[in-house]
Scaffold this active site. Structure first.
Site, PDB file in Angstrom:
ATOM      1  N   LYS A 292       2.422  -3.545   6.244  1.00 48.73           N
ATOM      2  CA  LYS A 292       2.513  -3.768   4.831  1.00 48.73           C
ATOM      3  C   LYS A 292       3.942  -3.729   4.737  1.00 48.73           C
ATOM      4  O   LYS A 292       4.560  -4.550   3.688  1.00 48.73           O
ATOM      5  CB  LYS A 292       1.923  -2.569   3.963  1.00 48.73           C
ATOM      6  CG  LYS A 292       0.202  -2.762   4.051  1.00 48.73           C
ATOM      7  CD  LYS A 292      -0.028  -4.117   3.470  1.00 48.73           C
ATOM      8  CE  LYS A 292      -1.693  -4.340   3.271  1.00 48.73           C
ATOM      9  NZ  LYS A 292      -1.934  -5.700   2.477  1.00 48.73           N
TER      10      LYS A 292
ATOM     11  N   TYR B  92      -0.788  -0.267  10.005  1.00 48.88           N
ATOM     12  CA  TYR B  92      -1.198  -0.689   8.801  1.00 48.88           C
ATOM     13  C   TYR B  92      -0.068  -0.426   7.815  1.00 48.88           C
ATOM     14  O   TYR B  92       0.472  -1.540   7.123  1.00 48.88           O
ATOM     15  CB  TYR B  92      -2.459  -0.045   7.982  1.00 48.88           C
ATOM     16  CG  TYR B  92      -2.790  -0.551   6.550  1.00 48.88           C
ATOM     17  CD1 TYR B  92      -3.372  -1.615   6.661  1.00 48.88           C
ATOM     18  CD2 TYR B  92      -2.554   0.150   5.628  1.00 48.88           C
ATOM     19  CE1 TYR B  92      -3.835  -2.087   5.237  1.00 48.88           C
ATOM     20  CE2 TYR B  92      -2.881  -0.238   4.069  1.00 48.88           C
ATOM     21  CZ  TYR B  92      -3.727  -1.093   4.227  1.00 48.88           C
ATOM     22  OH  TYR B  92      -3.952  -1.537   3.008  1.00 48.88           O
TER      23      TYR B  92
ATOM     24  N   SER C  98       0.885  -1.383  -0.203  1.00 44.53           N
ATOM     25  CA  SER C  98       0.015  -0.045  -0.057  1.00 44.53           C
ATOM     26  C   SER C  98       0.725   1.233   0.026  1.00 44.53           C
ATOM     27  O   SER C  98       1.950   1.287   0.464  1.00 44.53           O
ATOM     28  CB  SER C  98      -0.856   0.006   1.359  1.00 44.53           C
ATOM     29  OG  SER C  98      -1.436   1.065   1.414  1.00 44.53           O
TER      30      SER C  98
END
Lengths: 337, 337
Positions: A164, A160, A132
């Protein structure tokens, strides 16, 4: 050829499955194209009805980390002839900020377990990992250039994004060791997502188009001048498939690349909606800054460039109008565009 | 104040313990200095004899991941009043290349378990994480500038480097979430290490000085022109302690910094040995390229700079002669220098 899609019942995962079924065959890593005989959708929820009725679709419903527990019931052991795995399953950014353990389980432990399961197969499958734009981050200590490229230093500012980036690194090492072939790519924000809002902090980038087109009011939680880079669902899926099809030579380093995206301001998005769908639809938009969302979004990159992907022929959407028209054609055939 | 050192019976860990005992007190993160009342050395092996006889030393012998299993027997739960943890324990680079599972367990799973154990305490301890120059890597796809700084893109090319980079990222997120205070620093190659050779690919950077001084032949496995950056054991420990003592404001971003190091060629190292210890000692050196070692070392950075650390007052060794003299003073008091 058998393909597994984790998160295969989700918005991007199911569109990926539909696109693969429609194209019928795939040339993994530049090899001779093979017919797609089965796509296994692994997800917490059942496959969407349109996919479930295709004979080539198999649905594996359950928690991914549980499905990847060691032993004969392991998802990959039961589908050991899968040559290609698209690892799309993830807890999204807002969820991971609110629930640290959920993110560590879904994004960190499950990705590691997937790679261990691939290694245990001994067949060296090809794994696409959906990373991402959130691996890039901005703080008082880390400004970054206006334009982000593949080799810009990732300094993620959310759990997050950290998870990632860790996934990218694990992918690179499992590939270097010969356990898998790695295709890691950083998805830009996907807009316009269909369906219902999810827990992503970036959700409004879709909601501000999707909801007014349904006649529903939508509140934009960031300032109109906010610059962000978007890719339509179809463009995103084209990029994902192009990654899986790229030869090792074309792909180059084992690290992640940026998928193509189109930079624009939130104001330009709102103007695009007015231009295409009219004043009345546009009037359903209002602005109310949400500090929690704005804090997360302000740490994200604005202009995401993709030199590696574009050198392989991948392209961003031509315009925001194209992005809105793609959504209307899919979800609102009643609207003349 | 209680301190825990994982890997506390190892070469750097035990020197860190000795240095802390000698200095007697520590100002954690710029706070008022406190007397050091206990240092817990957690390691697979017992504490060295000189440390074991100090009343302030406690030894916890066992496998670190086992020690960090959940429950009342958890190492940190039993030492819940520890304010500062130096996480020095690691499987080294050569070991991790030879045994992938060992590296994932010792460097990845154990670091995660340590951070989870800290989080479970609820006391927000300060954690120093010993990362490594090995997070930087060079391949045909990733050249990098001759001079590596704190914000150079890490592209590790070994499992050890990948695992250290993942550790840095976990540290940053656990700190951002308020579970710990993070001090992550990339150690340069430590030379001259005392004791026996370990499994590190960088081991010859110590062996080529240490062994001839013992009258033992030493084979150098890379070309004389190889450039590498070194720090003496005492300089490394000074840097580690300076990190733990730096205020949050001086420290800045949650990401890792480079510890100071002195760049030189292997040829210059050999010449330094001749200058200080004489022709006869120097004659014990020979060159025989080991392709496996050379492949790993050629992927490492050459000139490692440390602008963040130096802005806080940390310095590299003044010269290679200083490095050799430090080793001789410690291990060879019989040699006049």
């Amino acid at each position: 050829m058998k393909i597994i899609i984790t998160g295969g019942a989700g918005f991007v995962g199911s569109l990926l499955a539909r696109t693969l079924l429609a194209q019928g065959s795939l040339a993994i890593r530049g090899a001779v194209p093979q017919a797609i005989t089965q796509i296994v959708l692994a997800d917490r929820i059942a496959a969407p009805a349109d996919l479930a009725q295709d004979a080539r679709i198999a649905s594996e419903v359950g928690d991914l980390l549980d499905q990847l527990a060691t032993g004969a019931s392991n998802l990959l052991a039961r589908h050991s002839d899968a040559q290609l795995i698209f690892h799309m399953a993830a807890a999204v950014s807002g969820e991971c900020e609110a629930n640290f353990d959920l993110g560590m389980r879904s994004n960190y432990a499950a990705t590691h377990a997937l790679l261990e399961s691939c290694r245990a197969l001994g067949t060296r499958p090809t794994v696409f990992f959906a990373s991402s734009i959130a691996v890039f981050g901005r703080t008082v200590h880390h400004s970054f250039p206006d334009e982000i490229v593949d080799t810009t230093l990732p300094t993620p500012q959310t759990s997050y994004g950290i998870q990632k980036l860790i996934g990218e690194q694990l992918m690179a090492d499992y590939a270097r060791k010969g356990f898998i072939y790695a295709r890691s790519a950083r998805l830009a924000t996907v807009s316009v997502r269909g369906g219902k809002p999810n827990g992503a902090a970036s959700g409004f980038f879709s909601g501000m188009i999707r909801e007014p087109l349904k006649g529903i009011e939508s509140v934009i939680p960031v300032s109109p001048e906010t610059v962000h880079s978007l890719a339509s669902p179809a463009n995103t899926v084209r990029g994902i498939i192009a990654c899986a099809q790229s030869s090792d030579e074309a792909w180059g380093p084992l690290t992640a690349l940026n998928l193509p995206a189109l930079p624009m301001t939130v104001c330009e998005m709102a103007e695009g909606l007015k231009r295409i769908a009219g004043e009345k639809t546009h009037a359903l938009l209002s602005w109310q800054i949400d500090p929690a969302i704005e804090r997360i979004v302000s740490g994200w990159p604005t202009r995401m460039l993709s030199p590696r992907a574009q050198a392989m022929g991948m392209k961003p959407n031509a315009s925001f109008d194209e992005i809105v028209r793609e959504h209307i054609a899919q979800y609102h055939p009643e609207i003349a565009i």
